[in-house]
Enzyme design. Structure first.
Site, PDB file in Angstrom:
ATOM      1  N   CYS A 828       0.806  -1.222   0.000  1.00  0.00           N
ATOM      2  CA  CYS A 828       0.000   0.000   0.000  1.00  0.00           C
ATOM      3  C   CYS A 828       0.839   1.271   0.000  1.00  0.00           C
ATOM      4  O   CYS A 828       0.343   2.342   0.277  1.00  0.00           O
ATOM      5  CB  CYS A 828      -0.987  -0.003   1.156  1.00  0.00           C
ATOM      6  SG  CYS A 828      -0.193  -0.007   2.761  1.00  0.00           S
ATOM      7  N   TYR A 848      -2.243  -8.340  -3.673  1.00  0.00           N
ATOM      8  CA  TYR A 848      -2.930  -7.158  -4.215  1.00  0.00           C
ATOM      9  C   TYR A 848      -2.088  -5.915  -3.981  1.00  0.00           C
ATOM     10  O   TYR A 848      -1.221  -5.903  -3.116  1.00  0.00           O
ATOM     11  CB  TYR A 848      -4.312  -6.975  -3.573  1.00  0.00           C
ATOM     12  CG  TYR A 848      -4.256  -6.642  -2.096  1.00  0.00           C
ATOM     13  CD1 TYR A 848      -4.246  -5.314  -1.652  1.00  0.00           C
ATOM     14  CD2 TYR A 848      -4.211  -7.641  -1.128  1.00  0.00           C
ATOM     15  CE1 TYR A 848      -4.179  -5.007  -0.301  1.00  0.00           C
ATOM     16  CE2 TYR A 848      -4.147  -7.349   0.219  1.00  0.00           C
ATOM     17  CZ  TYR A 848      -4.135  -6.027   0.628  1.00  0.00           C
ATOM     18  OH  TYR A 848      -4.048  -5.720   1.950  1.00  0.00           O
TER      19      TYR A 848
END
Ligand code: ADP
Ligand code: MG
Ligand code: MG
Length: 878
Positions: A828, A848
């Site tokens: 992130c 992800y």
């Protein structure tokens, strides 16, 4: 001896290293049966040899003679012969196209004798002398280094004297005079007469093309574009066809689709009765090829048909050069056409629909990074041309914004409340400036790098941002800024281009972008293709909505601290921090709880079942405290604390290295009630939605943990609060509590941390800062030197440092999954939206990425491309 010359019928598009791009494609078109004038290519290997020995080898000369003989056979003309002479072009062509960098000479083989034979044979004297004067000018310039202007001047003089509008008005006598005056230029030079022997012309031209590989502009171009010096150029020798034969002849350039919009259909320009570079050189204004549809319909149909054939063959939009001689069309070049991002996307999608490309081909055909350029508002190009660049900085957050300048967050907020469009200009920003930043169209700072506070926040808010504009001096006292003596006052209009980093004085019109049509289609395919998920970093419902519009799978990171900076909240936050004991903390905590649960409720509602990961408070507490005297006085009034006490408290919270200080989950270890309040706020939002029949499964993320013991302790705190609430309300739901992995230590002990963590998310900004010992707020002062001197290949805050930070990530992933084989692992940090980094993340098995809203489509494309490229590589080979 290896073969150094290939006939066009022997080569193919696969051979561009050996034959150069132009030669390989001429060969390919020949194989396709397209009308390409006959010819052959001297290889790039021969060029290498030439560079070593500085002349053409005997073997090469022999091969050249043979090639010329066979060219004579196929064309029925003879090079160097007095009757029906064969004329050729000598064309450069490197493996990687370097448009306009090297040289080409046309009409080689003409001399004083053959020009009149050509005139007689063709019955077209004008054409013969027009060709000769062109040869004299090109050869003089390219081979003898005579100045182009000397030749141009003569043309200009004659046209002026005779009052002609264009070259077409030149008569036969004019052309003859031009030829003799051109020859005078030779005679007056050190180089001597124009060589009359065609063979001598040809060899000199080949030498000159090989030499042009090393001309200054070609060298500069290669440096700029990172093209290897070792590649060398090939030389193409090709029978001439004549666009300058008359009104039924011409030359042109055509794209198989519109390179600006991507629209299907021929797009290009041509000139009647012209040769070679006339079209690009702007000697006359060319006409759009569509005009051919009326003036030469048969030919137009043929061109269209050829364009379709070529495109279907290459499965890519092509940029073709063609010549028409007496109503017959010839192709002289084709290559992959340069295009705008918008065109690239449209062409990719159209070609799938036309059956030319697979969806995967289409995904690979569009550069992921270029998608970003399609999503931000941009300045109207026409209006932009009317404005001059004031100065520039780093393009921190793309977009185009115009507004009036304000220098403090408070002034910006006030002006914006009155409906004024504001650009906040500061030397740098701190979290306190968030309100002013929210109120502004754009933020400009004179200091800071691409990951400075201003830059990160601007990107997070999808607001336009330019940072580190060093020439800009901000003077808060006089409320002015200056750039090299030019002064900007509060209220002045300024325009900010966050994509280029340029600043302009005044207002510039801009236009907005949305995802629709072909882009939306392409992104859908990318989503179906990618293995990794693409989430967003969003702190407000507004950011989140933007990210959802751009196709985000959910939120990978909500930074709760950003919710505390609105003025009413900041006051409560300050009361909380200034409180000296648990009792005094209770009132501000309960006020913050009420406000935060509202934010969470909104975000969960928007998410409509999509995953949302909320990170508990992370930054050092002193960021929330007042800094200057005026503010301290104001806070003293608001909180009822004396100025002295306030100062003392601020002093006690001061840290020499705040980024290494009392922050992250260390706050929770000292003040557990803050995290408890945040978890309670989450739970209250969940309960409220539950009552409305909406199920939410919270994902809570703990920042900056270093060990199993630490994570375990904080996890207990969080889980207890959740379980207590669930029990009290008889709520059953699943939830996860995971951690950021953002210290080198956490990477190394990730197997242990995984025992008490449901997921990992790499905070690459901190991890990079801590691994390289590069303070992310201070890198601007030296980063550019490291990049310029080639010591760093890229800014590690923008593209993951695969060899250092990346290896730590790999260790953490391997260790984490040894404990929990299915551990969900995200990224992130800023690099989560960077295409090159995403390729690496695919290889090491990241589940992800999460990035700012405007990066979501780029990340989606990059994730799909990475998956297609790396699918076959089973194990991570990094
Ligand atoms: P560049 O690499 O700069 O485009 P080229 O080698 O393509 O240079 O030559 C420029 C132009 O010269 C071509 O587009 C074409 O119009 C003309 N030309 C080159 N070779 C021939 C030829 N054999 N017959 C007619 N025109 C030619
Ligand atoms: Mg060309
Ligand atoms: Mg962090």
């Amino acid at each position: 001896m290896t073969k150094q010359i290939y006939n066009f019928s022997e080569g193919s598009s696969q051979m561009s290293n050996l034959l150069g791009g132009k030669g390989a494609n001429l060969a390919e078109m020949t194989r396709m049966g397209l009308p390409v004038p006959h010819g052959f290519t001297i290889t790039t290997e021969a060029c290498h040899e030439y560079q070593l020995r500085h002349n053409l080898s005997a073997e090469l000369l022999q091969e050249l003679d043979q090639a010329l003989d066979s060219l004579s056979t196929v064309t029925g003309k003879k090079f160097g012969a007095a009757k029906d002479p064969l004329l050729v072009s000598v064309r450069s062509g490197a493996a990687i196209s370097m448009p306009g960098m090297m040289d080409t000479i046309l009409n080689i083989g003409l001399n004083d004798e053959s020009v009149s034979i050509l005139a007689r044979l063709t019955g077209n004297e004008r054409f013969a002398y027009d060709s000769y004067r062109r040869l004299l000018a090109m050869f003089g310039n390219v081979v003898f280094g005579l100045p182009e202007t000397a030749f141009d001047q003569i043309l200009t003089d004659i046209k002026k004297a005779k009052n002609y509008d264009s070259d077409l008005d030149l008569t036969i006598d004019d052309l003859k005079e031009i030829v003799s005056r051109f020859k005078e230029i030779y005679a007056d030079s050190d180089q001597g007469e124009f060589p009359q022997d065609p063979k001598e012309q040809l060899l000199a031209a080949v030498n000159a093309v090989f030499d042009s590989w090393n001309n200054h502009r070609a060298q500069i171009y290669r440096q700029e574009n990172h093209i290897s010096e070792a590649l060398g150029t090939a030389v193409n020798i090709q029978e001439m066809v004549f666009g300058n034969f008359g009104q039924d002849s011409g030359t042109g350039v055509a794209f198989t689709r519109n390179p600006s919009t991507g629209e299907a259909g021929l797009f290009g320009e041509y000139l009647i009765n012209a040769q070679g570079e006339d079209v690009v050189a702007g000697i006359r204004t060319p006409q759009p090829v569509s005009v051919l549809q009326v003036s030469m319909p048969v030919l137009y149909a043929q061109l269209l048909d050829t364009a379709q054939k070529i495109e279907a063959h290459y499965r890519d939009m092509q940029d073709m050069e063609f010549t028409i001689e007496q109503g017959k069309m010839y192709l002289l070049q084709t290559r992959s056409g340069k295009r705008t991002p918008t065109a690239a996307v449209r062409i990719a999608v159209d070609m799938v629909q036309e059956g030319l490309l697979t969806k995967e081909d289409a995904i690979l055909s569009v550069e992921a990074e270029s998608i970003a350029k399609m999503l931000h508002p941009e300045f109207d190009p026409e209006d932009l041309k009317k404005h001059q660049v004031l100065t520039n900085g780093l393009p921190a957050s793309p977009g185009a914004a115009t507004g009036q300048v304000y220098f403090t967050s408070a002034d910006a907020k006030k002006a914006s409340d009155q409906g004024i469009k504001v650009v906040l200009v500061r030397s740098d920003t701190s979290p306190e400036d968030i309100e002013g930043m929210i109120a502004s169209q754009a933020i400009v700072t004179s200091r800071g790098g691409m990951t400075s506070h201003a830059a990160v926040v601007a990107r997070g808010m999808a607001s336009t941002g330019v940072v580190g504009a060093h020439d800009l001096e901000v003077d808060y006292d006089s409320k002015t800024a200056s750039v090299k003596g030019q002064v900007i006052h509060e209220g002045d209009w300024i325009s900010v281009d966050g994509s280029s980093g340029n600043l302009y004085l005044g207002q510039i019109k801009s236009r907005d972008a949305v995802i629709r049509g072909e882009l939306s289609q392409l992104l859908d395919w990318a989503k179906q293709t990618a293995r990794m998920g693409v989430y967003t970093n969003a702190d407000t419902p507004k950011d989140f909505q933007k990210a959802l519009d751009f196709g985000a799978d959910g939120i990978g990171l909500t930074r709760t601290e950003h919710m505390f900076f609105k003025s009413e909240r900041l006051l409560q936050m300050r009361r909380l921090i200034l409180a000296e004991n648990k009792i005094d903390r209770q009132d501000p905590l309960s006020k913050l709880l009420a406000m935060q649960q509202g934010d969470f409720y909104e975000i969960y509602r928007l998410a409509a079942g999509k995953e949302v990961t909320i990170r508990l408070l992370d930054p050092p507490l002193h960021e929330f405290l007042p800094h200057d005297e005026k503010e301290i006085a104001a806070v003293s009034q608001q909180t009822g604390l004396s100025v002295e006490k306030l100062r003392a408290r601020i002093e006690s919270l001061k840290e020499s290295n705040p980024m290494l200080g009392h922050r992250g989950d260390r706050l929770a270890v000292t003040f557990p009630d803050i995290y408890e309040m945040q978890v309670q706020a989450i739970m209250n939002a969940v309960l409220r939605l539950h009552d409305q029949g909406v199920n939410v499964n919270p994902h809570i993320m703990i920042p900056l943990t270093n060990s199993k013991a630490e994570m375990g302790w904080v996890r207990r705190l969080v889980v207890d609060k959740i379980e207590e609430t669930m029990a009290k309300h008889k709520l059953s739901m699943t939830y996860t509590v995971g951690t950021m992995i953002e210290t080198p230590r956490a990477c190394v002990v990730a197997d242990e941390i995984a025992e008490v963590s449901d997921f990992f998310s790499f905070g690459t900004n901190d991890l990079t800062q801590l691994t390289l010992a590069f303070s992310r707020d201070d890198v601007a002062s030296f980063m550019s030197d490291y990049l310029k001197k080639g010591i760093l290949p890229a800014d590690p805050f923008q593209t993951v440092d695969t060899q250092g930070v990346g290896q730590l990530m790999k260790i953490a992933i391997d260790k984490g999954r040894r404990t929990k084989p299915n551990l969900d692992i995200g990224v992130c940090g800023e690099v989560g939206g960077d295409a090159a980094s995403i390729d690496f993340f695919e290889k090491i098995g990241v589940s992800y990425v999460s990035c700012s809203p405007y990066r979501v489509p780029v990340a989606r494309m990059a994730a799909a491309q990475a998956h297609i490229r790396n699918r076959t590589a089973k194990v991570a080979l990094v």
